[in-house]
Design a protein around this motif. Sequence first.
Motif, PDB file in Angstrom:
ATOM      1  N   MET A 143     -17.440  30.046  53.981  1.00 43.90           N
ATOM      2  CA  MET A 143     -18.910  29.989  53.878  1.00 43.90           C
ATOM      3  C   MET A 143     -19.436  31.414  53.707  1.00 43.90           C
ATOM      4  O   MET A 143     -19.270  32.259  54.593  1.00 43.90           O
ATOM      5  N   THR A 144     -20.031  31.659  52.573  1.00 46.25           N
ATOM      6  CA  THR A 144     -20.494  33.026  52.335  1.00 46.25           C
ATOM      7  C   THR A 144     -21.935  33.236  52.775  1.00 46.25           C
ATOM      8  O   THR A 144     -22.359  34.352  52.993  1.00 46.25           O
ATOM      9  N   ILE A 145     -22.681  32.143  52.902  1.00 46.32           N
ATOM     10  CA  ILE A 145     -24.091  32.283  53.270  1.00 46.32           C
ATOM     11  C   ILE A 145     -24.180  32.590  54.753  1.00 46.32           C
ATOM     12  O   ILE A 145     -23.535  31.950  55.580  1.00 46.32           O
ATOM     13  N   ASN A 146     -24.975  33.607  55.075  1.00 43.75           N
ATOM     14  CA  ASN A 146     -25.166  33.933  56.481  1.00 43.75           C
ATOM     15  C   ASN A 146     -26.229  33.035  57.086  1.00 43.75           C
ATOM     16  O   ASN A 146     -27.312  32.882  56.547  1.00 43.75           O
ATOM     17  N   PHE A 147     -25.888  32.436  58.196  1.00 43.97           N
ATOM     18  CA  PHE A 147     -26.853  31.583  58.888  1.00 43.97           C
ATOM     19  C   PHE A 147     -27.262  32.284  60.167  1.00 43.97           C
ATOM     20  O   PHE A 147     -26.441  32.592  61.026  1.00 43.97           O
ATOM     21  N   LEU A 148     -28.561  32.580  60.257  1.00 44.19           N
ATOM     22  CA  LEU A 148     -29.089  33.183  61.476  1.00 44.19           C
ATOM     23  C   LEU A 148     -29.891  32.096  62.183  1.00 44.19           C
ATOM     24  O   LEU A 148     -30.942  31.682  61.713  1.00 44.19           O
ATOM     25  N   SER A 149     -29.362  31.607  63.274  1.00 43.37           N
ATOM     26  CA  SER A 149     -29.991  30.459  63.919  1.00 43.37           C
ATOM     27  C   SER A 149     -31.392  30.792  64.440  1.00 43.37           C
ATOM     28  O   SER A 149     -31.574  31.779  65.153  1.00 43.37           O
ATOM     29  N   PRO A 150     -32.377  29.960  64.070  1.00 41.71           N
ATOM     30  CA  PRO A 150     -33.714  30.148  64.639  1.00 41.71           C
ATOM     31  C   PRO A 150     -33.678  30.108  66.160  1.00 41.71           C
ATOM     32  O   PRO A 150     -34.472  30.785  66.828  1.00 41.71           O
ATOM     33  N   ALA A 151     -32.749  29.325  66.723  1.00 42.95           N
ATOM     34  CA  ALA A 151     -32.633  29.265  68.181  1.00 42.95           C
ATOM     35  C   ALA A 151     -32.347  30.658  68.722  1.00 42.95           C
ATOM     36  O   ALA A 151     -32.989  31.123  69.670  1.00 42.95           O
ATOM     37  N   LEU A 152     -31.397  31.341  68.077  1.00 39.42           N
ATOM     38  CA  LEU A 152     -31.026  32.688  68.517  1.00 39.42           C
ATOM     39  C   LEU A 152     -32.207  33.641  68.347  1.00 39.42           C
ATOM     40  O   LEU A 152     -32.541  34.408  69.256  1.00 39.42           O
ATOM     41  N   ILE A 153     -32.873  33.558  67.185  1.00 36.78           N
ATOM     42  CA  ILE A 153     -33.999  34.461  66.916  1.00 36.78           C
ATOM     43  C   ILE A 153     -35.080  34.293  67.991  1.00 36.78           C
ATOM     44  O   ILE A 153     -35.560  35.262  68.572  1.00 36.78           O
ATOM     45  N   PHE A 154     -35.433  33.045  68.276  1.00 36.71           N
ATOM     46  CA  PHE A 154     -36.526  32.800  69.230  1.00 36.71           C
ATOM     47  C   PHE A 154     -36.130  33.176  70.658  1.00 36.71           C
ATOM     48  O   PHE A 154     -36.944  33.707  71.412  1.00 36.71           O
ATOM     49  N   ILE A 155     -34.884  32.897  71.031  1.00 36.26           N
ATOM     50  CA  ILE A 155     -34.493  33.189  72.412  1.00 36.26           C
ATOM     51  C   ILE A 155     -34.360  34.701  72.619  1.00 36.26           C
ATOM     52  O   ILE A 155     -34.781  35.236  73.647  1.00 36.26           O
ATOM     53  N   VAL A 156     -33.845  35.399  71.615  1.00 40.33           N
ATOM     54  CA  VAL A 156     -33.802  36.867  71.713  1.00 40.33           C
ATOM     55  C   VAL A 156     -35.229  37.409  71.786  1.00 40.33           C
ATOM     56  O   VAL A 156     -35.536  38.300  72.595  1.00 40.33           O
ATOM     57  N   ALA A 157     -36.133  36.846  70.980  1.00 43.93           N
ATOM     58  CA  ALA A 157     -37.536  37.274  71.016  1.00 43.93           C
ATOM     59  C   ALA A 157     -38.118  37.043  72.409  1.00 43.93           C
ATOM     60  O   ALA A 157     -38.852  37.883  72.933  1.00 43.93           O
ATOM     61  N   ALA A 158     -37.769  35.918  73.027  1.00 41.16           N
ATOM     62  CA  ALA A 158     -38.285  35.609  74.364  1.00 41.16           C
ATOM     63  C   ALA A 158     -37.892  36.691  75.348  1.00 41.16           C
ATOM     64  O   ALA A 158     -38.678  37.079  76.217  1.00 41.16           O
ATOM     65  N   VAL A 159     -36.664  37.223  75.188  1.00 48.95           N
ATOM     66  CA  VAL A 159     -36.188  38.260  76.101  1.00 48.95           C
ATOM     67  C   VAL A 159     -36.881  39.593  75.815  1.00 48.95           C
ATOM     68  O   VAL A 159     -37.212  40.354  76.727  1.00 48.95           O
ATOM     69  N   LEU A 160     -37.135  39.877  74.532  1.00 50.74           N
ATOM     70  CA  LEU A 160     -37.651  41.199  74.152  1.00 50.74           C
ATOM     71  C   LEU A 160     -39.172  41.340  74.294  1.00 50.74           C
ATOM     72  O   LEU A 160     -39.667  42.439  74.499  1.00 50.74           O
ATOM     73  N   ILE A 161     -39.884  40.220  74.175  1.00 53.34           N
ATOM     74  CA  ILE A 161     -41.352  40.298  74.137  1.00 53.34           C
ATOM     75  C   ILE A 161     -41.964  41.030  75.335  1.00 53.34           C
ATOM     76  O   ILE A 161     -42.903  41.819  75.154  1.00 53.34           O
ATOM     77  N   PRO A 162     -41.465  40.826  76.564  1.00 54.62           N
ATOM     78  CA  PRO A 162     -42.090  41.550  77.681  1.00 54.62           C
ATOM     79  C   PRO A 162     -42.042  43.063  77.519  1.00 54.62           C
ATOM     80  O   PRO A 162     -42.798  43.779  78.194  1.00 54.62           O
ATOM     81  N   PHE A 163     -41.152  43.588  76.635  1.00 49.87           N
ATOM     82  CA  PHE A 163     -41.070  45.042  76.479  1.00 49.87           C
ATOM     83  C   PHE A 163     -42.091  45.585  75.482  1.00 49.87           C
ATOM     84  O   PHE A 163     -42.224  46.785  75.324  1.00 49.87           O
ATOM     85  N   PHE A 164     -42.781  44.706  74.796  1.00 48.65           N
ATOM     86  CA  PHE A 164     -43.805  45.161  73.851  1.00 48.65           C
ATOM     87  C   PHE A 164     -45.189  45.008  74.464  1.00 48.65           C
ATOM     88  O   PHE A 164     -45.393  44.172  75.341  1.00 48.65           O
ATOM     89  N   LYS A 165     -46.112  45.809  73.975  1.00 45.45           N
ATOM     90  CA  LYS A 165     -47.476  45.728  74.510  1.00 45.45           C
ATOM     91  C   LYS A 165     -48.507  45.787  73.384  1.00 45.45           C
ATOM     92  O   LYS A 165     -48.231  46.293  72.311  1.00 45.45           O
ATOM     93  N   GLY A 166     -49.696  45.240  73.668  1.00 38.88           N
ATOM     94  CA  GLY A 166     -50.846  45.392  72.780  1.00 38.88           C
ATOM     95  C   GLY A 166     -50.629  44.808  71.395  1.00 38.88           C
ATOM     96  O   GLY A 166     -49.914  43.825  71.232  1.00 38.88           O
TER      97      GLY A 166
END
Lengths: 588, 81
Positions: A1-24
Motif C-alpha cells: 500500500m503506497t498511499i499514506n493513511f493518517l487516521s482522523p482518530a489519531l489526528i483528533f486525539i493528538v490534538a486533544a492532548v496538545l490543545i491545552p498548550f495553546f492559548k488565545g
Amino acid sequence: MTINFLSPALIFIVAAVLIPFFKGPLRNVVMLAVPILSLGSILGLPAGDYAVYSFMNVDLVFGHVDALSRIFAIIFHIISFISIIYMLKIGKGLEFSSAFFYAGAAFGVLFAGDLLSFFVFWELLTIGSIGLILSGQSKRAFGAAYRYVLMHGIGGLILFAGVVMHWIETGSIAVAQMSLTGFGGWLIFIGLGINAAWPLLHSWLSDAYPEASIAGTVILSAFTTKVAVYALARMFPGTELLIWIGMIMAIFPLIYAVIENDLRRVLAYALINQLGFMMVGIGIGTELAINGVAALAFNHILYKSVYFMSVGAVMYRTGSAKATDLGGLYKRMPLTTLFCIVASLSSFPLFGGFVTKSLVQSAALYGHEYLAWFVLLFATAGVFLVAGIKVPYFAFFSKDAGHEVEEAPRSMLIAMGLGSALCLLLGLFPQYLYKMLPYSVYYEPYTLAHVLAQLQLLAFSGLAFALLVLAGLYPSEKRAINLDIDLIYRKGFSAINQGIAWIANGLNSQADRMIHQKLVSAVANFSKNGVPTLLSRGLSLIWIGTGMPESTRKKYYRLLDKRILLGSLPVAIIVVVAMLYFVLLYTL
Amino acid sequence: MDKQGFWDDKRHIHWLVISLIIVSAILFLLDFVLHPHHHSDWENWPGFYAVFGFVATVVLALVARYVFRPLLSRKEDYYDN
C-alpha cells in the motif's frame, strides 16, 4: 500500500492532548485547522484497508475506508468544525480537549476494520462523552455522568463479551455483516443497541444530554448515537427485529417530548425518535434503505445541532432552557430565532429532512413494510409538532417571559448560520448528498405527489397545533419532570437499598432481642441455677433410693450448695466430661 | 420588558391563523385538482395526508396530555431527595 493513511482518530486525539498548550487566537486557529486537515486526508482516499498492523496473529485494521464509513466521516468532520466555532467563546478548560478526544474516538470506531480496535475506540467514546457531561458542572451533571458511566460500562462489557464469543464461534474478528444466530452476535447487537438508545436502554440519553454543558450537548448529540447507527448499518443490515425496535423508538419519545418542560430534553427525545427512523431503515436493509439511513444521519446531525445550538444560545443568555422560563425571545434574539426555525423546517421541501427522510419512507413502502410506513408517517407529523413547532414556539414566541438579553455571541451565530445554510443546501442540491451515499440508487425526491403530500401533512399538523393552542387544549408548559425508565436505577436502586436495609435491620434487631437479650441470659441463668438444680434433684432421688436418713441428706445438700456457690462443681463436671471424651476417643 | 414585538399585536396572530387555514384548505383541495399519483392505494385517497397529519397531531397532543402527563409527571425536585 503506497498511499499514506493518517487516521482522523489519531489526528483528533493528538490534538486533544496538545490543545491545552495553546492559548488565545493561535489556539482557535489550530482547533479550526484540525478538522479541515483531517477531512482533507481522507476525502480522496479510495476504498480499502489502510493502517493494518499484525498483533499476536490478529490483523488490527485502523483504516477501513468504504462509502459507508466515508459519508459518516465527512459529516463528523463538518459537525466538529461547526461545534468548535460554536464553543470558541463559551468553551472552558478541558471542554475543548474532551470534544477533540470524543470526536477522535468516534473516527476510530468508523474506520475500525477489526472488532478489537472497534471495541477500544468504542470505550474511548464513553470516556470523551463523560468529559463533556461533566463540563455541565452541576450536581445534576455529576449524577448524570455517573449513571452514564454505569450504563455504558455495562454496554461495553456486553459488547466485549460478544466480540470474544463471536471470535470463538466464527474465528473472524472483522467488522463485517453478522447474524443473530450465535450468542456472540446477540451480545454485540445488544451492546450496540445501548449506544443506539433502544427502548428501555435509552434513558442515559434523555438523562445526560440535557445536563451537559451548552456546547457539550451539541457535540454529544452528533456522535455517540450516530456511531451506533453506523455500526448497526455495517453489521446488522436487514435484521427484522430492528424494524420493530425502530417503530417503538419513533413513537414513544414523542409523548415525552410533548409534556417535557426542559427544551434540551425535548430535543433529546426527538433525537431518539429520529434514531427510530434509522433503525427501521437498517432493519429493512435494502440498498435504498441503507442509503436512506446514511442520508438521514447526515441531515439529522446537521439540523439537530442547529436546534441544540439555538436552545444553547438561549440558555447561555437567559440561564434556562425550560419552556416555563422562556418566551418572546424573537424580539431580542432574532437571528437565533431564524436559525431555530430553519432547523424546524427541516422536513419541508427545499430542506434537508425532506430529501433524506423520504428515502427510508420509500424503502418501507417498496419493501412492503406497511405498518412501519404508517408508524413513520405518524412519527413525521409527531416530531414536527414536538420539535418543529414546540421548541421555537415556547423558546422564542408564546408569552413574553421578559428576558432583557442580547443576541447570541458572534461565534455562536456563525456556527448556527453555517449549520442552517448546510440544511438548506442539502435540500436544494440533494444530488451532491446522494452521490456520497453507500449505494448508487437513483432517487427523485421532488415529485409533485411527494411535495404535495409532505406539505399537506405538515400544514395540517401545524393547523392542528394552532387550533389546540387557541382552544386551550394543548398541554401547557408545566414545571415538572417526567418519569422515564431511569426511574428504575435512580429510585429503584435506592428502594432496593431501603428494602434490604429494612429486612436486614429487622433481622438484626430481632436477632439482638432473641439472642443477645433472651438466649444469652437464659444460658447464663441455666448454667448458674439449672445445672445445680438438676444435679441436686437427681442426687436426691439416688439418696432417697439408697435409704439415706434425712439428716445426712440435709448435710449433703448444704455441702452441695456450698460447692455450687464456689463454682467448683461445674468445673469438676466439665473435667469429668472431658475425661470421658478422651477415654471414648482412645477406646473407640 | 415592554419592547413591543410583531406578535404582541393580536391582529397579526389572527392573520397568521387565518392564512394557515387558507393555505391548508388550498393544499387539501389540490388533491382533487392535480390527482397526484402515489405508490400505494390509501395514499391516493383524496385528502389522505391532510387528514392523517391533523388527526395524528391531535391524538398525540391529547393522549400525552390526558393519559401520560398524569401518569409520568412529578415535581421538579423528585430525584433530589
